[in-house]
Design a protein around this motif. Structure first.
Motif, PDB file in Angstrom:
ATOM      1  N   GLU A 123      29.617  44.739   3.830  1.00 48.42           N
ATOM      2  CA  GLU A 123      29.552  45.643   3.036  1.00 48.42           C
ATOM      3  C   GLU A 123      29.872  47.461   2.925  1.00 48.42           C
ATOM      4  O   GLU A 123      30.127  47.870   2.214  1.00 48.42           O
ATOM      5  CB  GLU A 123      28.045  45.397   1.952  1.00 48.42           C
ATOM      6  N   LEU A 124      29.327  47.572   4.397  1.00 49.24           N
ATOM      7  CA  LEU A 124      28.928  49.175   4.128  1.00 49.24           C
ATOM      8  C   LEU A 124      31.020  49.200   5.063  1.00 49.24           C
ATOM      9  O   LEU A 124      30.822  50.569   5.415  1.00 49.24           O
ATOM     10  CB  LEU A 124      28.034  49.250   5.115  1.00 49.24           C
ATOM     11  N   ALA A 125      31.439  48.443   4.885  1.00 44.91           N
ATOM     12  CA  ALA A 125      32.699  48.262   5.679  1.00 44.91           C
ATOM     13  C   ALA A 125      32.519  49.108   7.354  1.00 44.91           C
ATOM     14  O   ALA A 125      33.932  50.314   7.813  1.00 44.91           O
ATOM     15  CB  ALA A 125      33.462  49.688   4.482  1.00 44.91           C
ATOM     16  N   LEU A 126      31.834  48.849   7.736  1.00 42.02           N
ATOM     17  CA  LEU A 126      31.844  48.942   9.327  1.00 42.02           C
ATOM     18  C   LEU A 126      32.449  48.483  10.341  1.00 42.02           C
ATOM     19  O   LEU A 126      32.442  47.193  10.261  1.00 42.02           O
ATOM     20  CB  LEU A 126      30.125  48.762   9.683  1.00 42.02           C
ATOM     21  N   GLU A 127      33.548  48.917  10.810  1.00 43.00           N
ATOM     22  CA  GLU A 127      34.749  48.202  11.256  1.00 43.00           C
ATOM     23  C   GLU A 127      34.247  47.953  13.054  1.00 43.00           C
ATOM     24  O   GLU A 127      35.094  47.216  13.076  1.00 43.00           O
ATOM     25  CB  GLU A 127      36.184  49.417  11.041  1.00 43.00           C
ATOM     26  N   MET A 128      33.439  48.232  12.948  1.00 41.68           N
ATOM     27  CA  MET A 128      33.395  47.785  14.837  1.00 41.68           C
ATOM     28  C   MET A 128      33.032  46.735  14.818  1.00 41.68           C
ATOM     29  O   MET A 128      32.428  46.078  14.217  1.00 41.68           O
ATOM     30  CB  MET A 128      32.499  48.822  15.737  1.00 41.68           C
ATOM     31  N   PRO A 129      33.533  46.828  16.386  1.00 34.84           N
ATOM     32  CA  PRO A 129      32.662  45.089  16.938  1.00 34.84           C
ATOM     33  C   PRO A 129      31.350  44.589  16.537  1.00 34.84           C
ATOM     34  O   PRO A 129      31.173  45.642  16.332  1.00 34.84           O
ATOM     35  CB  PRO A 129      33.559  44.928  18.365  1.00 34.84           C
ATOM     36  N   ILE A 130      31.478  43.466  16.275  1.00 30.13           N
ATOM     37  CA  ILE A 130      29.482  43.182  15.976  1.00 30.13           C
ATOM     38  C   ILE A 130      29.827  41.584  17.106  1.00 30.13           C
ATOM     39  O   ILE A 130      30.185  40.801  16.939  1.00 30.13           O
ATOM     40  CB  ILE A 130      30.077  41.972  14.400  1.00 30.13           C
ATOM     41  N   LEU A 131      28.552  41.957  17.316  1.00 33.51           N
ATOM     42  CA  LEU A 131      27.842  41.420  18.460  1.00 33.51           C
ATOM     43  C   LEU A 131      26.722  40.266  18.289  1.00 33.51           C
ATOM     44  O   LEU A 131      25.918  41.765  17.368  1.00 33.51           O
ATOM     45  CB  LEU A 131      27.507  41.376  19.993  1.00 33.51           C
ATOM     46  N   ALA A 132      26.491  39.713  18.792  1.00 29.11           N
ATOM     47  CA  ALA A 132      24.853  38.820  18.228  1.00 29.11           C
ATOM     48  C   ALA A 132      24.463  38.269  19.451  1.00 29.11           C
ATOM     49  O   ALA A 132      25.429  37.987  20.274  1.00 29.11           O
ATOM     50  CB  ALA A 132      25.001  38.134  17.127  1.00 29.11           C
TER      51      ALA A 132
END
Length: 409
Positions: free
Chosen positions: A267-276
Motif C-alpha cells: 500500500e505504501l508502494a515500497l518497491e524493494m524485494p520482500i523476504l519472509a
C-alpha cells in the motif's frame, strides 16, 4: 434475609465454578477410526494389550490456527491409518489431542494433563515457539519424550548450547532459515536491509540469529524494529523503513501478522524485494495476503515445490505420498506445518516399534539409533548433540507468483 444471602452465595459459587471449567483445554480422545461423540470421548482399543497413549497439543484455534490445524489433521489422519493397519506391534494407539488456542497458559495446562492424567508415552506438538518453550520444562520434569513442531532453536538447545535431553524438534530452526536468507541476499548483492520481526519468542529468536550471522555475509541492517502479533496497521513503522531506503525488507513472523505488514508494504508502494520467514509457508498466507503475497521470497521445505524436484531426490516419493494422502482425506492442499506433525509421528512410531512404551528407551532410540531418516521436512540425522538433525539443504528459496509457489532461481 439470610435465605436471600445464602441463595446469592450459591449462585455466585456456581458461576465461579463454571468460569473455571471453561478455561480447561479442549481434548479429544480416540483409539479407533470412529469419530468421538463428544470432546472427551474414549473408546476401547481394538488391538491386543493396553493402548499406546500418544498426545498431540496443537494451536488449532486462535492466532496460530493456520499452522496448528493442519498439524492436528495430519496427526489424526496418520493415527487412524496406523490403527486400521493393526496399530504398533499389535497395540492400538489412543490418540489424545488438545487445542491450546494459541495461548501459552493453555499449552502448559494441556502438557500437565498429558503427563499427569493421560500418562502419555510421547507428546507431539507445540505449534508456536512460545508455547513449545512453555511446555518443555514439564517434559524434562516428567522424563517424557517430547517432539516439538515449533521453529525456535531454544526449543531443543538449552542456554549452554546443549541438546535438551527429552526434547526433539521437527522444523528447521531459525538459525538455518536466517542463514539461508542471508545467503540469498549476498548472492543478489542486497546488502542493506530492513529487519522487522514479530514481538514474541519466534520473532526475537530470529532477530538474535540475524544479528549474529549477518556480518559474516556482509549484510547490514539499516533499521531493526518489531511489530505486535496483533498488528492491524504497520504503516507508521514502514514509514520509517521507507526513509532508510533499504535494498530489501525482511519480515519475520507467521501468517496473520506477516500478511498485515506485507499488505501495508504494498500500500505504501515500497518497491524493494520482500523476504519472509518460513513461518508463512502455507496456503493460508496467500489467502490472507491476497495479491500482496506475490513476489514474496522465503526459505521453505520441499513440500511446496515437490513436483519440481528431480526424480532422483530421495525426498520426492515421501513428499508426494504425504500430499496425496492429505489431499485425498481433507480435499485441500497439504501444508508444510502438517508435514512437521507427520515427521514427528512417523519417528515416534519407529521408536515405539523398536522399544515399546518405555519412555527412556524411546528417547534413547531417537537420539542414538534412528540413523538417517528421510522425512517430509528434510533428511534427518539426529545425534546426542543435535536433536533436530536437519541441514541447510533441507531449505529451498521459493517465490510466490500468481498465488503459486515457484522455485527461486
Amino acid at each position: 434475609m439470610k435465605k436471600v444471602l445464602f441463595t446469592l452465595f450459591l449462585l455466585m459459587t456456581m458461576l465461579f465454578l463454571a468460569a473455571c471449567s471453561s478455561s480447561e483445554p479442549e481434548t479429544t480422545k480416540e483409539t479407533t477410526t470412529e469419530p468421538s461423540s463428544d470432546d472427551s470421548a474414549k473408546s476401547e482399543p481394538s488391538g491386543g494389550g493396553e493402548p499406546i497413549k500418544m498426545v498431540g497439543i496443537f494451536s488449532s484455534s486462535g492466532g496460530a490456527a493456520a499452522l496448528g490445524e493442519p498439524e492436528l489433521e495430519t496427526f489424526k489422519m496418520l493415527v487412524e491409518a496406523k490403527n486400521a493397519e493393526g496399530g504398533i506391534n499389535g497395540q492400538q494407539i489412543e490418540f489424545i489431542t488438545y487445542d491450546d488456542k494459541s495461548d501459552q497458559n493453555q499449552a502448559i495446562l494441556s502438557m500437565k494433563k498429558a503427563l499427569t492424567q493421560d500418562e502419555a508415552t510421547i507428546v507431539i506438538g507445540g505449534t508456536i515457539s512460545g508455547n513449545a518453550l512453555a511446555m518443555l520444562p514439564l517434559a524434562e520434569q516428567y522424563e517424557t519424550p517430547y517432539i516439538s513442531l515449533a521453529a525456535s532453536k531454544q526449543v531443543y538447545v538449552d542456554e549452554n548450547g546443549k541438546a535438551r535431553k527429552w526434547v526433539f524438534k521437527m522444523p528447521q530452526d531459525d538459525k538455518l532459515a536466517v542463514e539461508r536468507i542471508l545467503q540469498y541476499l549476498k548472492e543478489k548483492n542486497l546488502t542493506k536491509v530492513a529487519w522487522l520481526n514479530v514481538a514474541n519468542s519466534y520473532g526475537t529468536g530470529g532477530h538474535d540469529e540475524f544479528k549474529k550471522y549477518a556480518p559474516e555475509y556482509g549484510i547490514e541492517a539499516v533499521i531493526e524494529d518489531e511489530f505486535e502479533a496483533t498488528v492491524k496497521d504497520a504503516k507508521p513503522l514502514l514509514t520509517r523503513v521507507k526513509k532508510e531506503n533499504p535494498d530489501a525488507i525482511i519480515v519475520w513472523g507467521t501468517v496473520q501478522e506477516s500478511a498485515v505488514v506485507i499488505k501495508n508494504i504494498r500500500e505504501l508502494a515500497l518497491e524493494m524485494p520482500i523476504l519472509a520467514s518460513h513461518g508463512i509457508a502455507t496456503e493460508q498466507f496467500i489467502e490472507v495476503a491476497g495479491d500482496a503475497a506475490n513476489d514474496v521470497i522465503l526459505p521453505t521445505g520441499k513440500l511446496l515445490i515437490a513436483n519440481s524436484l528431480e526424480d532422483s531426490n530421495p525426498q520426492k516419493a515421501v513428499l508426494l505420498d504425504y500430499i496425496k494422502q492429505y489431499t485425498d482425506k481433507y480435499n485441500k492442499s497439504a501444508s508444510t506445518f502438517g508435514s512437521y506433525a507427520a515427521d514427528g509421528f512417523n519417528i515416534a512410531v519407529k521408536a515405539i516399534e523398536a522399544k515399546g512404551t518405555d519412555r527412556a528407551g524411546i528417547r534413547d532410540y531417537i537420539e542414538n539409533e534412528l540413523g538417517e531418516y528421510i522425512g517430509i521436512t528434510g533428511v534427518f540425522n539426529i545425534t546426542p548433540d543435535n536433536h533436530m538433525g536437519l541441514s541447510p539443504d533441507s531449505f529451498e528459496m521459493v517465490r510466490i507468483q500468481a498465488g503459486e509457489w515457484v522455485l527461486e532461481k
